[in-house]
Motif scaffolding. Structure first.
Motif, PDB file in Angstrom:
ATOM      1  N   ARG A   4       0.867  -1.190   0.000  1.00 30.98           N
ATOM      2  CA  ARG A   4       0.000   0.000   0.000  1.00 30.98           C
ATOM      3  C   ARG A   4       0.896   1.229   0.000  1.00 30.98           C
ATOM      4  O   ARG A   4       1.587   1.508   0.977  1.00 30.98           O
ATOM      5  CB  ARG A   4      -0.928  -0.011   1.210  1.00 30.98           C
ATOM      6  CG  ARG A   4      -2.005   1.083   1.176  1.00 30.98           C
ATOM      7  CD  ARG A   4      -3.026   0.867   2.292  1.00 30.98           C
ATOM      8  NE  ARG A   4      -4.193   1.710   2.128  1.00 30.98           N
ATOM      9  CZ  ARG A   4      -4.328   2.927   2.656  1.00 30.98           C
ATOM     10  NH1 ARG A   4      -3.357   3.429   3.401  1.00 30.98           N
ATOM     11  NH2 ARG A   4      -5.420   3.635   2.452  1.00 30.98           N
ATOM     12  N   ASP A  22      -2.086   1.538  -4.294  1.00 31.65           N
ATOM     13  CA  ASP A  22      -2.903   0.880  -3.266  1.00 31.65           C
ATOM     14  C   ASP A  22      -3.384  -0.430  -3.888  1.00 31.65           C
ATOM     15  O   ASP A  22      -4.411  -0.490  -4.560  1.00 31.65           O
ATOM     16  CB  ASP A  22      -4.077   1.767  -2.876  1.00 31.65           C
ATOM     17  CG  ASP A  22      -4.904   1.189  -1.730  1.00 31.65           C
ATOM     18  OD1 ASP A  22      -4.785  -0.025  -1.454  1.00 31.65           O
ATOM     19  OD2 ASP A  22      -5.687   1.949  -1.124  1.00 31.65           O
ATOM     20  N   ARG A  45     -11.174  -5.308   2.753  1.00 29.47           N
ATOM     21  CA  ARG A  45     -10.344  -4.745   3.804  1.00 29.47           C
ATOM     22  C   ARG A  45      -8.887  -5.125   3.548  1.00 29.47           C
ATOM     23  O   ARG A  45      -8.593  -6.198   3.025  1.00 29.47           O
ATOM     24  CB  ARG A  45     -10.754  -5.262   5.187  1.00 29.47           C
ATOM     25  CG  ARG A  45     -12.105  -4.794   5.678  1.00 29.47           C
ATOM     26  CD  ARG A  45     -12.167  -3.301   5.927  1.00 29.47           C
ATOM     27  NE  ARG A  45     -13.447  -2.893   6.500  1.00 29.47           N
ATOM     28  CZ  ARG A  45     -14.531  -2.605   5.804  1.00 29.47           C
ATOM     29  NH1 ARG A  45     -14.484  -2.675   4.473  1.00 29.47           N
ATOM     30  NH2 ARG A  45     -15.640  -2.248   6.397  1.00 29.47           N
ATOM     31  N   HIS A  57       3.725  -0.894   9.087  1.00 25.87           N
ATOM     32  CA  HIS A  57       3.913   0.356   8.369  1.00 25.87           C
ATOM     33  C   HIS A  57       5.413   0.622   8.306  1.00 25.87           C
ATOM     34  O   HIS A  57       6.114   0.512   9.312  1.00 25.87           O
ATOM     35  CB  HIS A  57       3.211   1.513   9.069  1.00 25.87           C
ATOM     36  CG  HIS A  57       1.722   1.455   8.975  1.00 25.87           C
ATOM     37  ND1 HIS A  57       0.956   0.653   9.783  1.00 25.87           N
ATOM     38  CD2 HIS A  57       0.854   2.089   8.145  1.00 25.87           C
ATOM     39  CE1 HIS A  57      -0.319   0.797   9.463  1.00 25.87           C
ATOM     40  NE2 HIS A  57      -0.416   1.667   8.484  1.00 25.87           N
ATOM     41  N   ALA A 116      -3.298  -1.828  11.605  1.00 25.08           N
ATOM     42  CA  ALA A 116      -4.246  -0.850  11.077  1.00 25.08           C
ATOM     43  C   ALA A 116      -5.006  -1.510   9.938  1.00 25.08           C
ATOM     44  O   ALA A 116      -4.435  -2.284   9.169  1.00 25.08           O
ATOM     45  CB  ALA A 116      -3.539   0.412  10.593  1.00 25.08           C
ATOM     46  N   TYR A 146      -7.626  -0.902   6.634  1.00 29.94           N
ATOM     47  CA  TYR A 146      -8.113   0.079   5.669  1.00 29.94           C
ATOM     48  C   TYR A 146      -9.179  -0.563   4.787  1.00 29.94           C
ATOM     49  O   TYR A 146      -9.171  -1.773   4.558  1.00 29.94           O
ATOM     50  CB  TYR A 146      -6.966   0.575   4.792  1.00 29.94           C
ATOM     51  CG  TYR A 146      -5.837   1.223   5.560  1.00 29.94           C
ATOM     52  CD1 TYR A 146      -5.852   2.578   5.866  1.00 29.94           C
ATOM     53  CD2 TYR A 146      -4.746   0.468   5.990  1.00 29.94           C
ATOM     54  CE1 TYR A 146      -4.817   3.174   6.563  1.00 29.94           C
ATOM     55  CE2 TYR A 146      -3.696   1.055   6.699  1.00 29.94           C
ATOM     56  CZ  TYR A 146      -3.744   2.403   6.979  1.00 29.94           C
ATOM     57  OH  TYR A 146      -2.713   2.995   7.681  1.00 29.94           O
ATOM     58  N   ASP A 159     -10.966   4.660   2.767  1.00 24.59           N
ATOM     59  CA  ASP A 159      -9.652   5.170   3.158  1.00 24.59           C
ATOM     60  C   ASP A 159      -8.717   5.381   1.967  1.00 24.59           C
ATOM     61  O   ASP A 159      -7.499   5.365   2.121  1.00 24.59           O
ATOM     62  CB  ASP A 159      -8.983   4.197   4.140  1.00 24.59           C
ATOM     63  CG  ASP A 159      -9.836   3.955   5.369  1.00 24.59           C
ATOM     64  OD1 ASP A 159     -10.230   4.940   6.015  1.00 24.59           O
ATOM     65  OD2 ASP A 159     -10.109   2.775   5.674  1.00 24.59           O
ATOM     66  N   ASP A 204      -5.950   8.212   2.125  1.00 22.39           N
ATOM     67  CA  ASP A 204      -4.955   8.199   3.187  1.00 22.39           C
ATOM     68  C   ASP A 204      -3.684   7.524   2.676  1.00 22.39           C
ATOM     69  O   ASP A 204      -3.468   6.331   2.850  1.00 22.39           O
ATOM     70  CB  ASP A 204      -5.512   7.443   4.404  1.00 22.39           C
ATOM     71  CG  ASP A 204      -4.541   7.414   5.573  1.00 22.39           C
ATOM     72  OD1 ASP A 204      -3.514   8.111   5.497  1.00 22.39           O
ATOM     73  OD2 ASP A 204      -4.801   6.686   6.545  1.00 22.39           O
ATOM     74  N   ASP A 205      -2.833   8.310   2.005  1.00 23.97           N
ATOM     75  CA  ASP A 205      -1.638   7.754   1.368  1.00 23.97           C
ATOM     76  C   ASP A 205      -0.355   8.207   2.041  1.00 23.97           C
ATOM     77  O   ASP A 205       0.724   8.148   1.449  1.00 23.97           O
ATOM     78  CB  ASP A 205      -1.605   8.125  -0.111  1.00 23.97           C
ATOM     79  CG  ASP A 205      -1.513   9.629  -0.340  1.00 23.97           C
ATOM     80  OD1 ASP A 205      -1.655  10.384   0.649  1.00 23.97           O
ATOM     81  OD2 ASP A 205      -1.303  10.038  -1.489  1.00 23.97           O
ATOM     82  N   SER A 261       2.569   0.897   3.720  1.00 29.35           N
ATOM     83  CA  SER A 261       2.334  -0.263   4.567  1.00 29.35           C
ATOM     84  C   SER A 261       2.319  -1.530   3.712  1.00 29.35           C
ATOM     85  O   SER A 261       2.436  -1.482   2.478  1.00 29.35           O
ATOM     86  CB  SER A 261       1.026  -0.107   5.349  1.00 29.35           C
ATOM     87  OG  SER A 261      -0.065   0.139   4.478  1.00 29.35           O
TER      88      SER A 261
END
Length: 302
Positions: A53, A62, A77, A83, A102, A104, A108, A111-112, A116
């Motif tokens: 990701r 992603d 998901r 990370h 976490a 995602y 989401d 959210d870059d 991860s």
């Protein structure tokens, strides 16, 4: 009865490979080969391992979102086992501000900010419940064969992640788990046993998918028989399991998946309990041109 296509696929961060198994360069659209590979599977439920990701090495894609769009998943998901960024020969450089698990999903996508790596589960079916967990790495690694390198390379272990989803299938609820387990012998066995305990309160039937780094009868032996599941479940679950005459855990597919250019061993598995053996249809492990693993695909009547 409706036939569902269930698949698991270790992506090797979407890395294209040449016919001889050596790494090939990413194209201008780094997510393109991954999207094509996933779309070709036409899976209703798809477990993915070694998913990037927003990592530089894979074009800041992603990959869970790319795969979800390609397969037409209505929900998905991504569980970030860690990370940070990869450090060749040394594992990972972790992000100190995000040390734990976490998760995602489709909301989401913007959210870059934190690269991860982890495990994903995608589905075209309605999801009634999501659950995620993280496994700590083994305190030591092993020498392994790595795509593009000769001989054995010392590789440290890394955190792992698993996702579980309770799905509304055509015949009722069932639970699917996507997992990527350690390559360290014994450590992966303990993780798989923990998965069994972790889902004991969720509705049967169960399908557990992923790269377990285990071969032969070991995974189904670890998961145990239906009686072990019945003992750990609540009494009502036990009564339901008995009414449906559950048999023990078994492999829905037995075919080599690794290495992708010349499969010789099966690290990738689809295991089930509460799913009649007679409901399992075609099984395949097609070559896609992405990853050192082949996807494992099974058609199941549910």
């Amino acid at each position: 009865m409706t036939t569902l296509r269930i698949a698991t696929y270790n992506l090797l961060h979407g890395r294209p490979l040449a016919p001889d198994g050596s790494p090939a360069p990413y194209p201008a659209d780094p997510g393109g080969p991954l999207a094509d590979a996933v779309a070709s599977l036409d899976a209703d439920v798809l477990a993915l391992q070694e998913v990037d990701r927003y990592q530089d090495r894979s074009g800041r894609t992603d990959q869970a979102a790319v795969a979800a769009k390609a397969t037409g998943a209505t929900d998905w998901r991504f569980a970030a086992a860690l990370h940070g960024v990869p450090a060749p020969g040394a594992g990972w450089v972790p992000d100190p501000d995000r040390p734990g698990l976490a998760v995602y999903g489709p909301t989401d996508l913007d959210d870059d900010s934190r690269p991860s790596y982890g495990t994903a589960l995608l589905t075209r079916l309605p999801v009634l419940h999501w659950r995620a967990r993280r496994f700590a790495p083994a305190p030591f690694g092993l020498p392994l064969r790595v795509a593009g390198r000769r001989g054995l390379t010392p590789v440290p272990d890394e955190p792992r992640a698993a996702l579980a989803a309770v799905l509304a299938g055509p015949g009722g609820e069932f639970t699917v788990v996507a997992a990527h387990l350690s390559f360290v012998p014994g450590w992966n066995v303990a993780q798989l046993a923990a998965v069994r305990r972790w889902i004991a309160d969720l509705p049967q039937p169960y399908l557990v998918l992923g790269d377990f780094n285990l071969i032969g009868a070991v995974p189904r032996t670890v998961l145990g028989s239906a009686h072990a599941i019945q003992r750990t479940a609540r009494r009502e679950r036990v009564r339901t399991a008995r009414r449906t005459r559950l048999q023990g855990w078994y492999d829905l597919a037995r075919t080599p998946t690794y290495p992708s250019h010349r499969p010789a061993v099966q690290f990738d598995h689809i295991l089930g309990i509460g799913v009649p053996r007679s409901s399992v249809g075609s099984v395949s492990a097609p070559r896609t041109g992405v990853s050192d693993h082949r996807p494992l695909v099974v058609d199941v009547e549910m």
